[in-house]
Write a protein that holds these residues in place. Structure first.
Motif, PDB file in Angstrom:
ATOM      1  N   LEU A 170       0.832  -1.210   0.000  1.00 53.51           N
ATOM      2  CA  LEU A 170       0.000   0.000   0.000  1.00 53.51           C
ATOM      3  C   LEU A 170       0.865   1.257   0.000  1.00 53.51           C
ATOM      4  O   LEU A 170       0.558   2.227  -0.694  1.00 53.51           O
ATOM      5  CB  LEU A 170      -0.922  -0.006   1.214  1.00 53.51           C
ATOM      6  CG  LEU A 170      -1.819   1.226   1.385  1.00 53.51           C
ATOM      7  CD1 LEU A 170      -2.733   1.406   0.177  1.00 53.51           C
ATOM      8  CD2 LEU A 170      -2.648   1.122   2.662  1.00 53.51           C
ATOM      9  N   GLN A 171       1.954   1.242   0.735  1.00 54.18           N
ATOM     10  CA  GLN A 171       2.858   2.401   0.765  1.00 54.18           C
ATOM     11  C   GLN A 171       3.456   2.654  -0.616  1.00 54.18           C
ATOM     12  O   GLN A 171       3.557   3.807  -1.058  1.00 54.18           O
ATOM     13  CB  GLN A 171       3.968   2.158   1.789  1.00 54.18           C
ATOM     14  CG  GLN A 171       3.477   2.081   3.226  1.00 54.18           C
ATOM     15  CD  GLN A 171       4.573   1.693   4.196  1.00 54.18           C
ATOM     16  OE1 GLN A 171       5.671   1.306   3.799  1.00 54.18           O
ATOM     17  NE2 GLN A 171       4.287   1.799   5.488  1.00 54.18           N
ATOM     18  N   GLU A 174       0.766   4.006  -2.958  1.00 54.61           N
ATOM     19  CA  GLU A 174       0.555   5.429  -2.680  1.00 54.61           C
ATOM     20  C   GLU A 174       1.636   6.282  -3.342  1.00 54.61           C
ATOM     21  O   GLU A 174       1.359   7.378  -3.846  1.00 54.61           O
ATOM     22  CB  GLU A 174       0.536   5.676  -1.176  1.00 54.61           C
ATOM     23  CG  GLU A 174       0.286   7.131  -0.799  1.00 54.61           C
ATOM     24  CD  GLU A 174       0.294   7.371   0.699  1.00 54.61           C
ATOM     25  OE1 GLU A 174       0.106   8.534   1.115  1.00 54.61           O
ATOM     26  OE2 GLU A 174       0.496   6.402   1.465  1.00 54.61           O
ATOM     27  N   SER A 175       2.869   5.774  -3.341  1.00 51.56           N
ATOM     28  CA  SER A 175       3.977   6.547  -3.926  1.00 51.56           C
ATOM     29  C   SER A 175       3.847   6.705  -5.440  1.00 51.56           C
ATOM     30  O   SER A 175       4.506   7.559  -6.038  1.00 51.56           O
ATOM     31  CB  SER A 175       5.314   5.878  -3.587  1.00 51.56           C
ATOM     32  OG  SER A 175       5.525   4.699  -4.358  1.00 51.56           O
ATOM     33  N   ILE A 177       0.767   7.191  -6.973  1.00 52.78           N
ATOM     34  CA  ILE A 177      -0.408   8.007  -7.291  1.00 52.78           C
ATOM     35  C   ILE A 177       0.007   9.415  -7.700  1.00 52.78           C
ATOM     36  O   ILE A 177       0.759  10.086  -6.998  1.00 52.78           O
ATOM     37  CB  ILE A 177      -1.367   8.068  -6.092  1.00 52.78           C
ATOM     38  CG1 ILE A 177      -1.870   6.668  -5.732  1.00 52.78           C
ATOM     39  CG2 ILE A 177      -2.563   8.982  -6.398  1.00 52.78           C
ATOM     40  CD1 ILE A 177      -2.638   6.596  -4.430  1.00 52.78           C
ATOM     41  N   ASP A 188      -0.877   6.318 -11.986  1.00 52.41           N
ATOM     42  CA  ASP A 188      -2.308   6.058 -11.806  1.00 52.41           C
ATOM     43  C   ASP A 188      -2.785   4.988 -12.779  1.00 52.41           C
ATOM     44  O   ASP A 188      -3.536   4.073 -12.407  1.00 52.41           O
ATOM     45  CB  ASP A 188      -3.118   7.334 -12.032  1.00 52.41           C
ATOM     46  CG  ASP A 188      -2.824   8.413 -10.994  1.00 52.41           C
ATOM     47  OD1 ASP A 188      -2.023   8.166 -10.076  1.00 52.41           O
ATOM     48  OD2 ASP A 188      -3.410   9.501 -11.116  1.00 52.41           O
ATOM     49  N   GLU A 212      -8.159   1.300   0.404  1.00 58.28           N
ATOM     50  CA  GLU A 212      -7.158   2.233   0.914  1.00 58.28           C
ATOM     51  C   GLU A 212      -6.471   2.994  -0.215  1.00 58.28           C
ATOM     52  O   GLU A 212      -6.157   4.178  -0.085  1.00 58.28           O
ATOM     53  CB  GLU A 212      -6.116   1.488   1.756  1.00 58.28           C
ATOM     54  CG  GLU A 212      -6.633   1.028   3.109  1.00 58.28           C
ATOM     55  CD  GLU A 212      -7.124   2.184   3.971  1.00 58.28           C
ATOM     56  OE1 GLU A 212      -6.433   3.229   4.023  1.00 58.28           O
ATOM     57  OE2 GLU A 212      -8.209   2.067   4.566  1.00 58.28           O
ATOM     58  N   VAL A 213      -6.228   2.330  -1.338  1.00 58.88           N
ATOM     59  CA  VAL A 213      -5.642   3.011  -2.496  1.00 58.88           C
ATOM     60  C   VAL A 213      -6.564   4.140  -2.961  1.00 58.88           C
ATOM     61  O   VAL A 213      -6.111   5.254  -3.260  1.00 58.88           O
ATOM     62  CB  VAL A 213      -5.377   2.022  -3.654  1.00 58.88           C
ATOM     63  CG1 VAL A 213      -4.984   2.781  -4.929  1.00 58.88           C
ATOM     64  CG2 VAL A 213      -4.272   1.036  -3.274  1.00 58.88           C
ATOM     65  N   LYS A 216      -6.347   7.120  -0.606  1.00 57.75           N
ATOM     66  CA  LYS A 216      -5.117   7.876  -0.823  1.00 57.75           C
ATOM     67  C   LYS A 216      -5.208   8.717  -2.101  1.00 57.75           C
ATOM     68  O   LYS A 216      -4.744   9.856  -2.154  1.00 57.75           O
ATOM     69  CB  LYS A 216      -3.920   6.932  -0.919  1.00 57.75           C
ATOM     70  CG  LYS A 216      -3.697   6.039   0.294  1.00 57.75           C
ATOM     71  CD  LYS A 216      -3.270   6.811   1.512  1.00 57.75           C
ATOM     72  CE  LYS A 216      -2.931   5.868   2.663  1.00 57.75           C
ATOM     73  NZ  LYS A 216      -2.598   6.607   3.912  1.00 57.75           N
ATOM     74  N   ALA A 217      -5.813   8.138  -3.138  1.00 59.26           N
ATOM     75  CA  ALA A 217      -5.865   8.805  -4.445  1.00 59.26           C
ATOM     76  C   ALA A 217      -6.729  10.055  -4.426  1.00 59.26           C
ATOM     77  O   ALA A 217      -6.514  10.969  -5.228  1.00 59.26           O
ATOM     78  CB  ALA A 217      -6.382   7.832  -5.506  1.00 59.26           C
ATOM     79  N   LEU A 220      -4.484  12.974  -3.967  1.00 55.89           N
ATOM     80  CA  LEU A 220      -3.145  12.931  -4.565  1.00 55.89           C
ATOM     81  C   LEU A 220      -3.131  13.021  -6.087  1.00 55.89           C
ATOM     82  O   LEU A 220      -2.068  13.101  -6.693  1.00 55.89           O
ATOM     83  CB  LEU A 220      -2.416  11.653  -4.124  1.00 55.89           C
ATOM     84  CG  LEU A 220      -2.052  11.562  -2.637  1.00 55.89           C
ATOM     85  CD1 LEU A 220      -1.455  10.193  -2.325  1.00 55.89           C
ATOM     86  CD2 LEU A 220      -1.079  12.670  -2.243  1.00 55.89           C
ATOM     87  N   TYR A 226      -8.657   9.968 -10.630  1.00 59.78           N
ATOM     88  CA  TYR A 226      -9.206   9.392  -9.395  1.00 59.78           C
ATOM     89  C   TYR A 226     -10.411   8.499  -9.694  1.00 59.78           C
ATOM     90  O   TYR A 226     -10.547   7.407  -9.124  1.00 59.78           O
ATOM     91  CB  TYR A 226      -9.615  10.508  -8.428  1.00 59.78           C
ATOM     92  CG  TYR A 226     -10.479  10.036  -7.284  1.00 59.78           C
ATOM     93  CD1 TYR A 226      -9.943   9.282  -6.238  1.00 59.78           C
ATOM     94  CD2 TYR A 226     -11.850  10.330  -7.250  1.00 59.78           C
ATOM     95  CE1 TYR A 226     -10.749   8.830  -5.192  1.00 59.78           C
ATOM     96  CE2 TYR A 226     -12.652   9.886  -6.211  1.00 59.78           C
ATOM     97  CZ  TYR A 226     -12.092   9.138  -5.180  1.00 59.78           C
ATOM     98  OH  TYR A 226     -12.900   8.694  -4.159  1.00 59.78           O
TER      99      TYR A 226
END
Length: 292
Positions: A170-171, A174-175, A177, A188, A212-213, A216-217, A220, A226
């Motif tokens: 997940l981290q 996120e990096s 996005i 994306d 969760e993605v 975060k999106a 971001l 999105y």
């Protein structure tokens, strides 16, 4: 007065129920988007060259250049007709209803593995570079650094997914996005491919990762990108992607080439980025023994 050819079943139902209002969000040559006031989501009206997709209505026009559409034009429904200000009225009589439905991956994956190897090689030869696929040359130091980040972060994500390390995956997701250039950044688009594959099994175990993605999106990336991530997180993607997965599972090599070319032609490098996300998602799922 224009007739719709086909469209997402939920979009059509909203028009039938007169449960749709909003304003034009963005306008392009072959599509325009509007924001729905009822659910806050973006909906797309597309010309007849575009394939079916979530929240999309395909209508019988070639382009939108001569319709004088403007940002903030009012959208409303009256008598099951979708109106864009006083400029365009779209009828849904005899419209073909389409629903996004992903196939399930087979238990026997030997044929899939062969097709996956073929697909990787085809993308290497014919895919568009400049995003996830590394460009042969860089014109600026920014392009070089962006490419380096995309390569590193997609690799880390793939490794974590393959080993079912979902917290660190997940981290790394996120990096990615918002990373990359274009209307829908390459990071994306890659995630759209990954999320699509995570939804292709019957015992879906990573719903929380997908949710969760999406969370975060939200802050971001841009609204258009999105929405693609949000829909892919629940297995809703455009028709050409679904057909590509069908070809990977059951098609001939010729079928695979035809459906892959349709995806590779999406946007500038978007189609290639999504296709590589599908590839990496499948590789991770296979390495994880189908646990993803």
């Amino acid at each position: 007065m224009i007739f719709a050819k086909s469209g997402d079943v939920d979009f059509i139902q909203k028009i039938k129920n007169s449960n749709l209002s909003g304003f034009v969000h963005s306008i392009f040559h072959r599509t325009f988007n509007f924001q729905c006031l009822e659910d806050g989501e973006l909906y797309t009206v597309a010309c007849n060259e575009i394939d079916n997709a979530p929240n999309t209505l395909v209508i019988d026009v070639d382009c939108f250049d001569r319709m004088d559409l403007k940002i903030k034009d009012t959208i409303y429904v009256e008598n099951q007709i979708l109106h864009i200000a006083n400029k365009l009225s779209i009828h849904i009589v005899n419209v073909e209803q389409w629903e996004s439905k992903l196939p399930l991956l087979p238990n026997n994956i030997e044929r899939l593995k062969d097709h996956l190897a073929f697909m990787k090689n085809y993308i290497d030869l014919h895919g568009k570079s400049g995003g996830i696929k590394k460009a042969p040359i860089f014109h600026t130091s920014f392009e070089k650094e962006m490419s380096k980040l995309l390569q590193e972060r997609t690799g880390l994500l793939l490794n974590d997914l393959a080993n079912n390390r979902m917290t660190s995956a997940l981290q790394h997701a996120e990096s990615l996005i918002g990373l990359g250039s274009g209307l829908t950044p390459s990071g994306d688009d890659f995630l759209v491919g990954i999320l699509t594959i995570l939804n292709t099994n019957s015992g879906f175990t990573n719903k929380s990762f997908c949710e969760e993605v999406v969370k975060k999106a939200k802050s971001l990336t841009n609204e258009i990108s999105y929405m693609a991530i949000k829909k892919a997180s629940i297995g809703k993607v455009r028709e050409s992607l679904i057909q590509l997965i069908h070809s990977l599972i059951n098609g001939t090599e010729e079928d695979l080439i035809l459906s892959l070319n349709k995806v590779l032609n999406i946007g500038s490098s978007s189609g290639t980025d999504i296709a590589l996300g599908l590839v990496c998602g499948l590789e991770a799922k296979i390495k994880a023994g189908g646990r993803l």
